[in-house]
Design a protein around this motif. Structure first.
Motif, PDB file in Angstrom:
ATOM      1  N   ALA A  77      38.047  46.669  42.503  1.00 24.61           N
ATOM      2  CA  ALA A  77      39.514  46.617  42.436  1.00 24.61           C
ATOM      3  C   ALA A  77      40.006  45.872  41.202  1.00 24.61           C
ATOM      4  O   ALA A  77      41.029  46.230  40.619  1.00 24.61           O
ATOM      5  CB  ALA A  77      40.081  45.966  43.692  1.00 24.61           C
ATOM      6  N   ASP A  78      39.281  44.857  40.774  1.00 27.49           N
ATOM      7  CA  ASP A  78      39.709  44.055  39.624  1.00 27.49           C
ATOM      8  C   ASP A  78      39.751  44.848  38.324  1.00 27.49           C
ATOM      9  O   ASP A  78      40.406  44.448  37.372  1.00 27.49           O
ATOM     10  CB  ASP A  78      38.833  42.816  39.457  1.00 27.49           C
ATOM     11  N   GLN A 102      44.817  42.418  50.056  1.00 24.76           N
ATOM     12  CA  GLN A 102      43.566  41.917  49.475  1.00 24.76           C
ATOM     13  C   GLN A 102      42.619  43.085  49.205  1.00 24.76           C
ATOM     14  O   GLN A 102      41.563  43.218  49.822  1.00 24.76           O
ATOM     15  CB  GLN A 102      42.913  40.897  50.414  1.00 24.76           C
ATOM     16  N   CYS A 103      42.990  43.932  48.280  1.00 26.59           N
ATOM     17  CA  CYS A 103      42.216  45.141  47.957  1.00 26.59           C
ATOM     18  C   CYS A 103      40.749  44.845  47.685  1.00 26.59           C
ATOM     19  O   CYS A 103      39.858  45.591  48.093  1.00 26.59           O
ATOM     20  CB  CYS A 103      42.813  45.853  46.754  1.00 26.59           C
ATOM     21  N   SER A 104      40.489  43.755  46.991  1.00 29.02           N
ATOM     22  CA  SER A 104      39.116  43.434  46.593  1.00 29.02           C
ATOM     23  C   SER A 104      38.223  43.083  47.775  1.00 29.02           C
ATOM     24  O   SER A 104      37.001  43.035  47.622  1.00 29.02           O
ATOM     25  CB  SER A 104      39.104  42.322  45.551  1.00 29.02           C
ATOM     26  N   TYR A 110      46.398  43.511  40.625  1.00 28.73           N
ATOM     27  CA  TYR A 110      46.813  44.904  40.765  1.00 28.73           C
ATOM     28  C   TYR A 110      46.967  45.604  39.426  1.00 28.73           C
ATOM     29  O   TYR A 110      47.594  45.054  38.513  1.00 28.73           O
ATOM     30  CB  TYR A 110      48.161  44.991  41.500  1.00 28.73           C
ATOM     31  N   ALA A 154      46.229  36.752  39.830  1.00 22.26           N
ATOM     32  CA  ALA A 154      44.954  36.885  40.541  1.00 22.26           C
ATOM     33  C   ALA A 154      44.547  35.592  41.242  1.00 22.26           C
ATOM     34  O   ALA A 154      43.594  35.584  42.009  1.00 22.26           O
ATOM     35  CB  ALA A 154      43.860  37.338  39.588  1.00 22.26           C
ATOM     36  N   HIS A 200      46.124  36.781  44.838  1.00 26.85           N
ATOM     37  CA  HIS A 200      45.851  38.097  45.411  1.00 26.85           C
ATOM     38  C   HIS A 200      45.120  38.966  44.401  1.00 26.85           C
ATOM     39  O   HIS A 200      44.871  38.547  43.274  1.00 26.85           O
ATOM     40  CB  HIS A 200      47.142  38.784  45.895  1.00 26.85           C
ATOM     41  N   THR A 201      44.807  40.158  44.820  1.00 26.42           N
ATOM     42  CA  THR A 201      44.129  41.115  43.952  1.00 26.42           C
ATOM     43  C   THR A 201      44.904  41.297  42.656  1.00 26.42           C
ATOM     44  O   THR A 201      46.134  41.297  42.654  1.00 26.42           O
ATOM     45  CB  THR A 201      44.022  42.480  44.684  1.00 26.42           C
ATOM     46  N   HIS A 250      37.372  46.962  48.301  1.00 25.33           N
ATOM     47  CA  HIS A 250      37.128  47.715  47.061  1.00 25.33           C
ATOM     48  C   HIS A 250      36.485  46.788  46.036  1.00 25.33           C
ATOM     49  O   HIS A 250      37.175  46.009  45.380  1.00 25.33           O
ATOM     50  CB  HIS A 250      38.438  48.296  46.524  1.00 25.33           C
ATOM     51  N   SER A 251      35.179  46.890  45.890  1.00 24.59           N
ATOM     52  CA  SER A 251      34.432  45.960  45.043  1.00 24.59           C
ATOM     53  C   SER A 251      34.818  46.024  43.563  1.00 24.59           C
ATOM     54  O   SER A 251      34.567  45.081  42.824  1.00 24.59           O
ATOM     55  CB  SER A 251      32.929  46.203  45.191  1.00 24.59           C
TER      56      SER A 251
END
Length: 156
Positions: A142-143, A134-136, A48, A42, A45-46, A139-140
């Protein structure tokens, strides 16, 4: 009139069932996230959810960290072993992820491409987003592995 009400009720129930079954295999973050995974992965990057890729993809990714998508993400062998074991234990097994995506990239998997087909290429390049990885950015939640539309906010 009663027949119409029963029909509408059945349609509503059916639609609800369809939505819930579509999300039944949605990825989620395991209850316990391996601290070293969170710390190391993390940082760039996100974080995952492991269920986004099959175990074989995670194995290939972790065995090639010296050339991790153009970056040297090398870790100590013990760290790699710990992360590999954890990722493989929580890897995706649903029909959605059985086939490894090209280059083991989540963003190139068939389901990802399908879910994001309406996103224009210019959106991914926004400074506030940077890339599809960077999904986050959009997508709030995503974590914690929540990617539903309720948590979706596309920044300008």
């Amino acid at each position: 009139m009663q027949a119409l009400i029963r029909t509408l009720g059945a349609v509503g129930w059916g639609a609800g069932f369809l939505v819930s079954s579509v999300w039944a295999d949605a990825p989620s973050m395991p209850a316990h996230v391996l601290p070293i995974y969170k710390q190391e992965c993390a940082a760039c990057h996100t974080l995952y959810p492991p269920a986004l890729l099959p175990a074989a993809s995670w194995q290939r990714i972790l065995s090639g960290l010296a050339h991790h998508y153009g970056t040297d993400a090398s870790l100590e062998p013990e760290q790699v072993q710990q992360i590999t074991v954890w990722l493989k234990a929580h890897a995706g097994t649903s029909k959605r992820v059985l086939e490894a995506p090209p280059e083991d990239r989540i963003t190139r998997s068939a389901w990802f491409v399908r879910e994001h087909r309406e996103v224009e290429a210019a959106v991914w390049k926004r400074k506030s987003i940077q890339s599809a990885a960077q999904c986050s950015a959009c997508h709030s939640q995503a974590d914690v592995g929540r990617f539903g539309e309720r948590e979706l906010r596309i920044p300008r």
